[in-house]
Motif scaffolding. Structure first.
Motif, mmCIF file in Angstrom:
data_model
loop_
_atom_site.group_PDB
_atom_site.id
_atom_site.type_symbol
_atom_site.label_atom_id
_atom_site.label_comp_id
_atom_site.label_asym_id
_atom_site.label_seq_id
_atom_site.Cartn_x
_atom_site.Cartn_y
_atom_site.Cartn_z
ATOM 1 N N SER A 40 -3.434 28.801 29.592
ATOM 2 C CA SER A 40 -3.165 28.778 27.846
ATOM 3 C C SER A 40 -4.534 28.746 27.423
ATOM 4 C CB SER A 40 -2.389 27.243 27.646
ATOM 5 O OG SER A 40 -2.547 27.415 26.192
ATOM 6 N N PRO A 41 -4.977 29.910 26.759
ATOM 7 C CA PRO A 41 -6.301 29.837 26.241
ATOM 8 C C PRO A 41 -6.484 28.971 24.972
ATOM 9 C CG PRO A 41 -5.005 31.884 25.685
ATOM 10 C CD PRO A 41 -4.243 31.114 26.636
ATOM 11 N N LEU A 42 -5.753 28.753 24.377
ATOM 12 C CA LEU A 42 -5.747 27.982 23.014
ATOM 13 C C LEU A 42 -6.262 26.473 23.654
ATOM 14 C CD1 LEU A 42 -2.944 29.170 20.760
ATOM 15 C CD2 LEU A 42 -5.507 29.967 20.788
ATOM 16 N N THR A 43 -5.412 25.737 24.392
ATOM 17 C CA THR A 43 -5.676 24.499 25.040
ATOM 18 C C THR A 43 -6.551 24.512 26.176
ATOM 19 O OG1 THR A 43 -3.660 24.481 26.166
ATOM 20 C CG2 THR A 43 -3.474 23.873 24.104
ATOM 21 N N ASN A 44 -6.963 25.524 26.656
ATOM 22 C CA ASN A 44 -7.724 25.783 27.876
ATOM 23 C C ASN A 44 -6.837 24.935 29.015
ATOM 24 O OD1 ASN A 44 -9.687 27.422 28.463
ATOM 25 N ND2 ASN A 44 -11.408 25.817 27.684
ATOM 26 N N GLU A 45 -6.025 25.004 29.074
ATOM 27 C CA GLU A 45 -4.756 24.359 30.223
ATOM 28 C C GLU A 45 -4.626 25.392 31.349
ATOM 29 O OE1 GLU A 45 -0.312 22.370 30.795
ATOM 30 O OE2 GLU A 45 -1.223 22.879 28.721
ATOM 31 N N THR A 46 -4.811 24.920 32.471
ATOM 32 C CA THR A 46 -4.839 25.707 33.613
ATOM 33 C C THR A 46 -4.121 25.099 34.552
ATOM 34 O OG1 THR A 46 -6.756 26.993 33.202
ATOM 35 C CG2 THR A 46 -6.081 27.396 35.157
ATOM 36 N N THR A 47 -2.878 25.923 35.434
ATOM 37 C CA THR A 47 -2.336 25.305 36.476
ATOM 38 C C THR A 47 -2.287 26.409 37.434
ATOM 39 O OG1 THR A 47 -0.934 23.988 35.235
ATOM 40 C CG2 THR A 47 -0.423 24.130 37.491
ATOM 41 N N LEU A 48 -2.794 26.241 38.783
ATOM 42 C CA LEU A 48 -2.835 27.388 39.659
ATOM 43 C C LEU A 48 -2.349 26.868 41.077
ATOM 44 C CD1 LEU A 48 -6.311 28.860 39.312
ATOM 45 C CD2 LEU A 48 -4.208 29.787 38.456
ATOM 46 N N ASP A 49 -1.662 27.737 41.840
ATOM 47 C CA ASP A 49 -1.507 27.271 43.323
ATOM 48 C C ASP A 49 -2.227 28.078 44.183
ATOM 49 O OD1 ASP A 49 -0.083 26.822 45.542
ATOM 50 O OD2 ASP A 49 1.625 27.469 45.077
ATOM 51 N N ILE A 50 -3.465 27.364 44.459
ATOM 52 C CA ILE A 50 -4.777 27.779 45.122
ATOM 53 C C ILE A 50 -4.300 28.290 46.472
ATOM 54 C CG2 ILE A 50 -6.718 27.188 46.110
ATOM 55 C CD1 ILE A 50 -6.767 27.079 43.041
ATOM 56 N N HIS A 51 -3.329 27.758 47.303
ATOM 57 C CA HIS A 51 -3.067 28.116 48.285
ATOM 58 C C HIS A 51 -2.428 29.354 48.558
ATOM 59 C CE1 HIS A 51 -1.656 27.638 52.706
ATOM 60 N NE2 HIS A 51 -0.379 27.985 52.286
ATOM 61 N N LYS A 52 -1.349 29.647 47.738
ATOM 62 C CA LYS A 52 -0.550 30.816 47.522
ATOM 63 C C LYS A 52 -1.649 31.891 47.035
ATOM 64 C CE LYS A 52 4.152 29.558 47.199
ATOM 65 N NZ LYS A 52 5.375 29.380 46.439
ATOM 66 N N GLU A 68 -9.542 36.340 38.122
ATOM 67 C CA GLU A 68 -10.991 35.926 38.927
ATOM 68 C C GLU A 68 -11.684 34.956 38.374
ATOM 69 O OE1 GLU A 68 -13.116 35.680 42.307
ATOM 70 O OE2 GLU A 68 -11.692 37.440 42.209
ATOM 71 N N ALA A 69 -11.870 35.041 37.010
ATOM 72 C CA ALA A 69 -13.020 33.972 36.294
ATOM 73 C C ALA A 69 -12.083 32.963 36.216
ATOM 74 C CB ALA A 69 -13.185 34.574 34.783
ATOM 75 N N ILE A 70 -10.918 32.584 36.170
ATOM 76 C CA ILE A 70 -10.176 31.585 35.914
ATOM 77 C C ILE A 70 -10.110 30.833 37.354
ATOM 78 C CG2 ILE A 70 -7.753 30.499 35.507
ATOM 79 C CD1 ILE A 70 -7.386 32.845 33.479
ATOM 80 N N TYR A 71 -9.969 31.632 38.203
ATOM 81 C CA TYR A 71 -9.807 31.397 39.727
ATOM 82 C C TYR A 71 -11.084 30.505 40.145
ATOM 83 C CZ TYR A 71 -9.478 31.353 44.882
ATOM 84 O OH TYR A 71 -9.448 31.132 46.216
ATOM 85 N N THR A 72 -12.254 31.087 39.846
ATOM 86 C CA THR A 72 -13.581 30.810 40.237
ATOM 87 C C THR A 72 -14.125 29.288 39.385
ATOM 88 O OG1 THR A 72 -14.759 31.986 38.749
ATOM 89 C CG2 THR A 72 -14.653 32.727 40.773
ATOM 90 N N LYS A 73 -13.462 29.211 38.227
ATOM 91 C CA LYS A 73 -13.639 28.160 37.314
ATOM 92 C C LYS A 73 -12.884 26.849 38.126
ATOM 93 C CE LYS A 73 -13.927 26.673 32.523
ATOM 94 N NZ LYS A 73 -13.533 26.979 31.383
ATOM 95 N N ALA A 74 -11.808 27.035 38.500
ATOM 96 C CA ALA A 74 -10.884 26.026 39.000
ATOM 97 C C ALA A 74 -11.513 25.676 40.552
ATOM 98 C CB ALA A 74 -9.291 26.536 39.181
ATOM 99 N N MET A 75 -11.947 26.405 41.154
ATOM 100 C CA MET A 75 -12.676 26.313 42.354
ATOM 101 C C MET A 75 -13.846 25.428 42.359
ATOM 102 S SD MET A 75 -10.448 27.360 44.710
ATOM 103 C CE MET A 75 -11.361 27.154 46.196
ATOM 104 N N GLN A 76 -14.560 25.707 41.239
ATOM 105 C CA GLN A 76 -15.904 24.718 40.990
ATOM 106 C C GLN A 76 -15.297 23.425 40.443
ATOM 107 O OE1 GLN A 76 -18.006 27.042 37.998
ATOM 108 N NE2 GLN A 76 -18.837 28.452 39.456
ATOM 109 N N GLY A 77 -14.304 23.333 39.763
ATOM 110 C CA GLY A 77 -13.444 21.964 39.416
ATOM 111 C C GLY A 77 -13.116 21.155 40.650
#
Length: 79
Positions: A40-52, A68-77
């Motif tokens: 969600s770009p408005l709330t910056n909420e992100t949920t990812l299934d990293i394993h899949k 790719e940008a969302i994924y790298t940001k999640a991996m840095q977190g």
């Protein structure tokens, strides 16, 4: 070729996106093979299934630039 990209949903001026695996020849809001997350770009909420996501990347799926940008940001977190 499989792509990991965004699928738009939500109402007007209030977008939300699902991160999906889909054939690259399908339309943006077409039927996905599998849903891997939410953004969600408005709330910056992100949920990812990293394993899949890693599993699909290993099997040759390409990621869009935004995913790719969302994924790298999640991996840095995680680290």
């Amino acid at each position: 070729m499989l792509k990991i990209r965004l699928k738009k949903y939500g109402r007007k001026k209030c977008p939300s996106y699902r991160i999906v695996v889909i054939d690259s020849r399908k339309r943006r809001d077409g039927r996905p093979i599998e849903e891997l997350g939410f953004y969600s770009p408005l709330t910056n909420e992100t949920t990812l299934d990293i394993h899949k996501i890693n599993q699909y990347k290993y099997n040759g799926a390409q990621m869009s630039r935004v995913v790719e940008a969302i994924y790298t940001k999640a991996m840095q977190g995680i680290s």
